[in-house]
Design an enzyme around this catalytic site. Structure first.
Site, PDB file in Angstrom:
ATOM      1  N   CYS A 236       0.984  -1.261  -0.009  1.00 26.80           N
ATOM      2  CA  CYS A 236      -0.010  -0.019  -0.148  1.00 26.80           C
ATOM      3  C   CYS A 236       0.850   1.041   0.149  1.00 26.80           C
ATOM      4  O   CYS A 236       1.772   1.359   0.860  1.00 26.80           O
ATOM      5  CB  CYS A 236      -0.864   0.032   1.213  1.00 26.80           C
ATOM      6  SG  CYS A 236      -1.943   1.549   1.676  1.00 26.80           S
ATOM      7  N   SER A 237       0.646   2.058  -0.917  1.00 31.14           N
ATOM      8  CA  SER A 237       1.487   3.255  -1.057  1.00 31.14           C
ATOM      9  C   SER A 237       1.331   4.347   0.217  1.00 31.14           C
ATOM     10  O   SER A 237       2.394   4.723   0.403  1.00 31.14           O
ATOM     11  CB  SER A 237       1.061   4.063  -2.117  1.00 31.14           C
ATOM     12  OG  SER A 237      -0.138   4.365  -2.424  1.00 31.14           O
TER      13      SER A 237
END
Length: 122
Positions: A20-21
């Site tokens: 997840c960024s």
């Protein structure tokens, strides 16, 4: 990292998804501010029901507020009308449902959306 406040020390934990960024950005932000948090990859080590309730409480939210309702598993399990305990059980069984990332510091927590929002609890 552990900060000393008199005789108390405060550890920081991040419920992290490396894919997840926002989670990666939040972890980087913690490092930039000199913190070395305990990293819990919650997809590999899902929180139990009690932990989910504790996280919600530290966030000042209900369990329903920390569920990712857009996930397919949410729809597949028809969780729209589930109560907090049912949702906590669902998150424990399907950790992809947990909002991410969550940073815990002492008795407070914050969701890293945006990542800067976690700085308020440090």
């Amino acid at each position: 990292s552990v900060k000393k406040f008199g005789v108390f020390s405060m550890s920081i934990t991040i419920y992290h998804n490396p894919r997840c960024s926002k989670s990666r950005a939040t972890l980087a932000l913690l490092h930039e501010h000199g913190h070395s948090p305990e990293i819990i990859e919650y997809l590999k080590a899902p929180p139990d029901r009690s932990t989910v309730h504790t996280l919600a409480s530290k966030l000042g939210l209900s369990v329903s507020d920390i569920v990712r309702t857009g996930e397919q598993v949410f729809k597949d399990n028809d969780l729209t009308n589930a109560n907090d305990d049912e949702l906590a059980a669902a998150i424990s069984e399907h950790p992809i449902l947990l909002q991410r990332p969550i940073v815990v510091s002492g008795d407070r927590a914050a969701i890293g959306r945006p990542p800067e929002s976690v700085l308020d609890i440090l």
